[in-house]
Every structure is written in C-alpha cells, then in structure tokens.
Write a protein that holds these residues in place. Structure first.
Motif, PDB file in Angstrom:
ATOM      1  N   ILE A   2      80.651  27.772  24.878  1.00  0.00           N
ATOM      2  CA  ILE A   2      81.135  26.730  25.487  1.00  0.00           C
ATOM      3  C   ILE A   2      80.041  26.110  25.711  1.00  0.00           C
ATOM      4  O   ILE A   2      78.866  26.161  26.531  1.00  0.00           O
ATOM      5  N   ASP A   3      80.488  24.855  25.790  1.00  0.00           N
ATOM      6  CA  ASP A   3      78.912  23.238  26.212  1.00  0.00           C
ATOM      7  C   ASP A   3      78.092  23.921  27.016  1.00  0.00           C
ATOM      8  O   ASP A   3      79.222  24.503  27.827  1.00  0.00           O
ATOM      9  N   GLY A   4      76.783  23.376  27.095  1.00  0.00           N
ATOM     10  CA  GLY A   4      75.778  23.362  27.878  1.00  0.00           C
ATOM     11  C   GLY A   4      75.672  25.044  28.134  1.00  0.00           C
ATOM     12  O   GLY A   4      74.596  25.534  29.253  1.00  0.00           O
ATOM     13  N   SER A   5      76.501  26.121  27.762  1.00  0.00           N
ATOM     14  CA  SER A   5      75.868  27.696  27.884  1.00  0.00           C
ATOM     15  C   SER A   5      75.000  28.420  26.493  1.00  0.00           C
ATOM     16  O   SER A   5      74.367  27.887  26.189  1.00  0.00           O
ATOM     17  N   PRO A   6      74.102  29.245  27.357  1.00  0.00           N
ATOM     18  CA  PRO A   6      73.635  29.944  26.735  1.00  0.00           C
ATOM     19  C   PRO A   6      74.386  30.556  25.269  1.00  0.00           C
ATOM     20  O   PRO A   6      74.984  30.585  25.603  1.00  0.00           O
ATOM     21  N   PRO A   7      73.648  30.682  24.478  1.00  0.00           N
ATOM     22  CA  PRO A   7      74.627  30.829  23.216  1.00  0.00           C
ATOM     23  C   PRO A   7      74.776  32.752  22.981  1.00  0.00           C
ATOM     24  O   PRO A   7      74.233  33.467  24.283  1.00  0.00           O
ATOM     25  N   THR A   8      75.318  33.049  22.741  1.00  0.00           N
ATOM     26  CA  THR A   8      76.253  34.205  22.929  1.00  0.00           C
ATOM     27  C   THR A   8      75.205  35.766  22.793  1.00  0.00           C
ATOM     28  O   THR A   8      74.099  35.656  22.124  1.00  0.00           O
ATOM     29  N   THR A   9      75.343  36.902  23.382  1.00  0.00           N
ATOM     30  CA  THR A   9      74.427  37.300  22.657  1.00  0.00           C
ATOM     31  C   THR A   9      75.032  38.738  21.907  1.00  0.00           C
ATOM     32  O   THR A   9      75.920  38.674  21.563  1.00  0.00           O
ATOM     33  N   GLY A  10      74.049  39.744  21.740  1.00  0.00           N
ATOM     34  CA  GLY A  10      75.262  40.621  20.712  1.00  0.00           C
ATOM     35  C   GLY A  10      75.860  41.093  21.097  1.00  0.00           C
ATOM     36  O   GLY A  10      76.908  41.769  20.224  1.00  0.00           O
ATOM     37  N   HIS A  11      76.220  41.411  21.931  1.00  0.00           N
ATOM     38  CA  HIS A  11      76.884  42.028  23.545  1.00  0.00           C
ATOM     39  C   HIS A  11      77.949  41.462  23.698  1.00  0.00           C
ATOM     40  O   HIS A  11      79.367  42.220  24.229  1.00  0.00           O
ATOM     41  N   SER A  32      70.817  48.439  28.614  1.00  0.00           N
ATOM     42  CA  SER A  32      70.111  48.071  28.153  1.00  0.00           C
ATOM     43  C   SER A  32      70.639  46.421  27.677  1.00  0.00           C
ATOM     44  O   SER A  32      71.018  45.840  27.981  1.00  0.00           O
ATOM     45  N   ALA A  33      72.185  46.901  27.186  1.00  0.00           N
ATOM     46  CA  ALA A  33      72.939  45.990  26.928  1.00  0.00           C
ATOM     47  C   ALA A  33      73.455  44.725  28.430  1.00  0.00           C
ATOM     48  O   ALA A  33      73.858  44.092  28.451  1.00  0.00           O
ATOM     49  N   ALA A  34      73.245  45.883  28.861  1.00  0.00           N
ATOM     50  CA  ALA A  34      74.621  45.021  30.688  1.00  0.00           C
ATOM     51  C   ALA A  34      72.472  44.011  30.960  1.00  0.00           C
ATOM     52  O   ALA A  34      72.961  42.867  31.990  1.00  0.00           O
ATOM     53  N   LEU A  35      71.793  43.798  31.157  1.00  0.00           N
ATOM     54  CA  LEU A  35      70.838  43.286  30.904  1.00  0.00           C
ATOM     55  C   LEU A  35      70.959  42.233  31.048  1.00  0.00           C
ATOM     56  O   LEU A  35      70.747  41.569  30.872  1.00  0.00           O
ATOM     57  N   GLU A  36      70.811  42.067  28.907  1.00  0.00           N
ATOM     58  CA  GLU A  36      70.900  41.271  27.815  1.00  0.00           C
ATOM     59  C   GLU A  36      72.231  40.457  28.124  1.00  0.00           C
ATOM     60  O   GLU A  36      71.885  39.400  28.268  1.00  0.00           O
ATOM     61  N   ALA A  38      73.840  40.202  31.167  1.00  0.00           N
ATOM     62  CA  ALA A  38      74.080  39.693  33.023  1.00  0.00           C
ATOM     63  C   ALA A  38      74.064  38.161  32.796  1.00  0.00           C
ATOM     64  O   ALA A  38      74.537  37.689  33.137  1.00  0.00           O
ATOM     65  N   PRO A  39      73.034  37.280  32.536  1.00  0.00           N
ATOM     66  CA  PRO A  39      72.869  36.287  32.227  1.00  0.00           C
ATOM     67  C   PRO A  39      74.216  35.282  31.900  1.00  0.00           C
ATOM     68  O   PRO A  39      74.776  34.676  32.594  1.00  0.00           O
ATOM     69  N   ALA A  40      74.052  35.320  30.599  1.00  0.00           N
ATOM     70  CA  ALA A  40      75.008  34.120  30.286  1.00  0.00           C
ATOM     71  C   ALA A  40      76.528  34.466  30.872  1.00  0.00           C
ATOM     72  O   ALA A  40      77.539  34.010  31.301  1.00  0.00           O
ATOM     73  N   LEU A  41      77.056  35.993  31.277  1.00  0.00           N
ATOM     74  CA  LEU A  41      78.041  36.394  32.154  1.00  0.00           C
ATOM     75  C   LEU A  41      77.942  35.980  33.958  1.00  0.00           C
ATOM     76  O   LEU A  41      79.302  35.106  34.056  1.00  0.00           O
ATOM     77  N   ASP A  42      77.145  35.514  34.228  1.00  0.00           N
ATOM     78  CA  ASP A  42      77.013  34.819  35.254  1.00  0.00           C
ATOM     79  C   ASP A  42      77.222  33.652  35.342  1.00  0.00           C
ATOM     80  O   ASP A  42      77.780  32.699  36.289  1.00  0.00           O
ATOM     81  N   LEU A  43      76.721  33.344  33.812  1.00  0.00           N
ATOM     82  CA  LEU A  43      77.193  31.873  33.709  1.00  0.00           C
ATOM     83  C   LEU A  43      78.923  31.044  33.778  1.00  0.00           C
ATOM     84  O   LEU A  43      79.384  30.138  34.808  1.00  0.00           O
TER      85      LEU A  43
END
Length: 128
Positions: A2-11, A32-36, A38-43
C-alpha cells in the motif's frame, strides 16, 4: 504493498481486492514473527474505516503471540471504525480460538472467497 507503507515482511503479505485490505499471515507465527510483523500490522490497522480481512490460510504454526497480534489488530481496526473478517480453516487454530473464548468475536470463515462474498463484517460486533 500500500502506498506509503513499509514493505511486507516474510510473514505478512498485503494487498487490496474488492474494496478490502487483505493481510495474509504466512509461515510460523511465533514470538519472533510477531515482533517482525507488529510495526507493519500496526500501520495497516490504524487506517480509518478500513475493511480488512486477516487470512490465516498460509499459516503453518500459530501460538499465543499470533493470538496477541489478532486481538491487537481487531481492537485497533474497531477503534478506527473499521471492520474485520478472519479467514481460518486450520483445526488447531480454530480450537485455540474456541478454548480462549475468542471464536465469537472473530467469527472465522473458511476461505477468502467466503469472506469476500460475505462483504464487510458489519454484522460482527465487538465481543464483551
């Protein structure tokens, strides 16, 4: 992405379809996956009035860290006047949702197609 968002993670992979933001969880959702994730999910869950679908179809393992992510995402989406549907057909994950009492609040459906056919989850209200 999504525009302006961080790239997706491996999870966590994201895309839009039929007016919904789909958040696909992938692989083993542990601490470990949750920590990775969380920032994108919060956005994504801070977007106003978002119609989101969390899709667990590609999850191989899901522990309490995954539950924490789901609960946080749901709360944040509802707090921002959004709607959330959950796609899950894995028996063990469904069992976890049932024994923790979270099943009614998420009302999971078995596939993305069902979630999209169902439309916005306006009939799902926040539990207790």
């Amino acid at each position: 992405m999504i525009d302006g968002s961080p790239p997706t993670t491996g999870h966590l992979h994201t895309y839009r379809t039929q007016g919904h933001l789909v958040l696909e969880f992938h692989g083993e959702i542990d601490v470990s996956a949750a920590l990775e994730m969380a920032p994108a999910l919060d956005l994504y869950t801070a977007l106003p009035a978002i119609e989101a679908i969390i899709d667990l179809s590609h999850v191989e393992f899901f522990d309490c860290s995954g539950l924490r992510l789901l609960c946080r995402a749901r709360r944040r989406i509802l707090d921002h006047s959004g709607q959330l549907q959950l796609v899950c057909d894995h028996p063990l994950t469904l069992h976890i949702l049932r024994v923790t009492g979270l099943f009614p609040g998420f009302a999971p459906v078995p596939s993305l197609a069902v979630a999209l056919d169902r439309g916005a989850a306006g009939d799902i209200e926040e539990a207790g």
